[in-house]
Design an enzyme around this catalytic site. Structure first.
Site, PDB file in Angstrom:
ATOM      1  N   PHE A 170      52.386 -37.323  25.582  1.00  0.00           N
ATOM      2  CA  PHE A 170      51.723 -38.370  26.360  1.00  0.00           C
ATOM      3  C   PHE A 170      52.619 -38.717  27.538  1.00  0.00           C
ATOM      4  O   PHE A 170      53.729 -39.195  27.357  1.00  0.00           O
ATOM      5  CB  PHE A 170      51.421 -39.635  25.551  1.00  0.00           C
ATOM      6  N   ASP A 180      61.202 -37.677  29.478  1.00  0.00           N
ATOM      7  CA  ASP A 180      60.363 -38.854  29.675  1.00  0.00           C
ATOM      8  C   ASP A 180      60.795 -39.894  28.650  1.00  0.00           C
ATOM      9  O   ASP A 180      60.404 -39.855  27.490  1.00  0.00           O
ATOM     10  CB  ASP A 180      58.881 -38.489  29.513  1.00  0.00           C
ATOM     11  N   LYS A 188      58.049 -48.770  31.678  1.00  0.00           N
ATOM     12  CA  LYS A 188      57.793 -49.796  30.660  1.00  0.00           C
ATOM     13  C   LYS A 188      58.819 -50.935  30.677  1.00  0.00           C
ATOM     14  O   LYS A 188      58.700 -51.822  31.492  1.00  0.00           O
ATOM     15  CB  LYS A 188      57.644 -49.133  29.291  1.00  0.00           C
TER      16      LYS A 188
HETATM   17  C1  LIG Z   1      53.341 -45.267  28.618  1.00  0.00           C
HETATM   18  C2  LIG Z   1      53.921 -43.924  28.892  1.00  0.00           C
HETATM   19  C3  LIG Z   1      53.698 -43.277  30.118  1.00  0.00           C
HETATM   20  C4  LIG Z   1      52.780 -43.829  31.176  1.00  0.00           C
HETATM   21  O1  LIG Z   1      53.170 -45.079  31.652  1.00  0.00           O
HETATM   22  P1  LIG Z   1      52.108 -45.992  32.437  1.00  0.00           P
HETATM   23  O2  LIG Z   1      52.936 -47.136  32.927  1.00  0.00           O
HETATM   24  O3  LIG Z   1      51.065 -46.413  31.441  1.00  0.00           O
HETATM   25  O4  LIG Z   1      51.536 -45.168  33.518  1.00  0.00           O
HETATM   26  C5  LIG Z   1      54.319 -42.062  30.320  1.00  0.00           C
HETATM   27  N1  LIG Z   1      55.095 -41.510  29.389  1.00  0.00           N
HETATM   28  C6  LIG Z   1      55.334 -42.099  28.203  1.00  0.00           C
HETATM   29  C7  LIG Z   1      56.223 -41.430  27.200  1.00  0.00           C
HETATM   30  C8  LIG Z   1      54.731 -43.313  27.900  1.00  0.00           C
HETATM   31  O5  LIG Z   1      54.929 -43.888  26.720  1.00  0.00           O
END
Ligand SMILES: *Cc1c(COP(=O)(O)O)cnc(C)c1O
Length: 415
Positions: free
Chosen positions: A152, A237, A266
């Protein structure tokens, strides 16, 4: 067409009225639990009826430092009154100090600030491709990246192009090419997918949305080694796994691994404000030149001021320590449920994926039962729920969460 801003039921604060209005006027891209929140402090939120709940989702780890952390609120209020947005057409007095401190925290030379996590991932993809063409010498227009099953990384058209979740992808074609999906946790599969066109391996060091999937020990070290061997960027990520959630500043720290590129988001502005960033060394981020990438809000002084305070809070190690300590309490509690309606638990710091027996209850039903017990949690795929309380939660909060799960699962078992 005009309609009153607040119907009488809304003014009286009714849950049902707020849900009805939201569902009537907001596109149905989410299926929220039936609770309407109006205030919060620390690890606890309050709904419009005055009921209190322990927030065990913390907005997918955006609220690692809890709701309304006094340090973050203070700098945000002050900055809000001084300067909030300049665009990058001009310098502002907050971006430099934030970038300096975030670079120090990540051990990287440079940062590139954006807003949402998805923009951070898009930035890392663009940087990796440019690095491939301009530094590695990949043939023009052929760059490929290796990505993981169950990933994700956000919701843009390019990012969902390499999602393996049909719900996230369906009918958004044509998809962006240039991604090779391999099994998560299998370093040999990555190596097999790499060829002369490969610029990067993009992964979550722990897969959050997939259900807090922790790869086998040594996996990240193997990925690091093969990226070095094959001259490919390792892009981590850490949007959900980073910033103290797992008991270390970054989840990669558990294996002593430093990726070439960190993607952060985040909790980077404490959940007060959207802020994401990519951090990397000159050899990578210098491929970005004026006009080749940008964002109107990226690097704005309000975000930068809050982000700098978050970095300062992380430097103390207090939140990493809390995550480790509370995480041990949580893990012990959750493991005692295995065999009693719970099939498996995966914990790293104060972060857990709990697989409940699908014959007993779906993840959604369990979250509805937890809601009735005053605990907010979120199911992910199938019968898995994800737990990520704010790191300011107390040990009693964590025990309350475990007890609520124990009770809800026991109810389901006897139903
Ligand atoms: C939440 C998340 C994203 C996307 O972040 P947004 O601020 O919702 O665009 C990307 N990678 C990971 C691992 C995430 O948990």
């Amino acid at each position: 067409m005009s309609e009153p801003l607040l119907t009488p039921a809304l003014e009286s604060g009714g849950t049902a009225a707020h849900i009805e209005l939201t569902e009537r006027r907001v596109a149905h891209n989410y299926h929220p639990l039936p609770v309407v929140l109006s205030a919060a402090e620390g690890a606890w939120v309050t709904d419009v009826e005055g009921r209190r709940y322990l927030d065990c989702l913390a907005s997918y780890s955006a609220l690692n430092f809890g709701h309304g952390h006094p340090r973050l609120l203070a700098v945000a209020h002050e900055q809000l009154d001084r300067l909030t947005l300049t665009s990058r057409a001009f310098y502002n007095d907050q971006l430099g100090p934030f970038a300096r401190d975030l670079a120090a925290l990540t051990g990287k030379d440079l940062v590139l600030p954006m807003n949402s996590g998805a923009e951070g991932v898009e930035t890392a993809i663009k940087v990796s491709r440019r690095w491939g063409y301009e530094v590695k010498g990949v043939p023009e227009d052929t760059a490929s990246m290796v990505v993981m099953e169950g990933n994700f990384h956000g919701r843009t058209t390019t990012i969902i192009s390499f999602s393996t979740d049909e719900v996230a992808r369906r009918h958004y074609a044509p998809y962006t090419p240039g991604f090779r999906v391999v099994r998560y946790g299998d370093a040999a599969a990555i190596e097999d997918a790499i060829d002369e066109t490969t610029v990067a391996v993009l992964l979550e060091p722990i897969q959050g949305e997939a259900g807090v999937i922790i790869p086998p020990d040594g996996y990240l070290r193997e990925v690091r080694a093969l990226c070095d061997r094959r001259n490919v960027l390792m892009v981590a990520d850490e949007i959900q796994s980073g910033l103290a959630r797992t008991g270390e500043t970054f989840a990669c720290d558990h294996e002593g691994v430093v990726p070439d590129v960190y993607i952060l988001g985040k909790a980077l502005a404490g959940g007060l404000y959207p802020l994401s960033a990519v951090a990397a060394d000159h050899g990578v981020l210098d491929v970005i030149t004026p006009g080749s990438h940008g964002s109107t809000f990226g690097g704005n002084p309000l975000a930068a001021r809050i982000g700098r305070e978050v970095v300062a809070m992380l430097r103390t190690g207090e939140f990493q320590e809390r995550s480790t300590r509370l995480g041990a309490v949580m893990a012990q509690g959750l493991r005692s449920l295995v065999g009693q309606g719970v099939l498996a638990v995966r914990c790293r710091g104060l972060w857990a994926g709990v697989d409940v027996d699908p014959a007993l209850v779906t993840g959604r039903e369990l979250c509805e039962a937890l809601l009735r017990r005053g605990v907010l949690a979120k199911n992910t795929h199938g019968s898995t729920i994800r737990l990520a309380p704010p790191l300011v939660a107390t040990e009693d909060d964590v025990l309350l969460m475990v007890d609520a799960i124990r009770g809800a699962v026991a109810d389901a078992s006897s139903a």
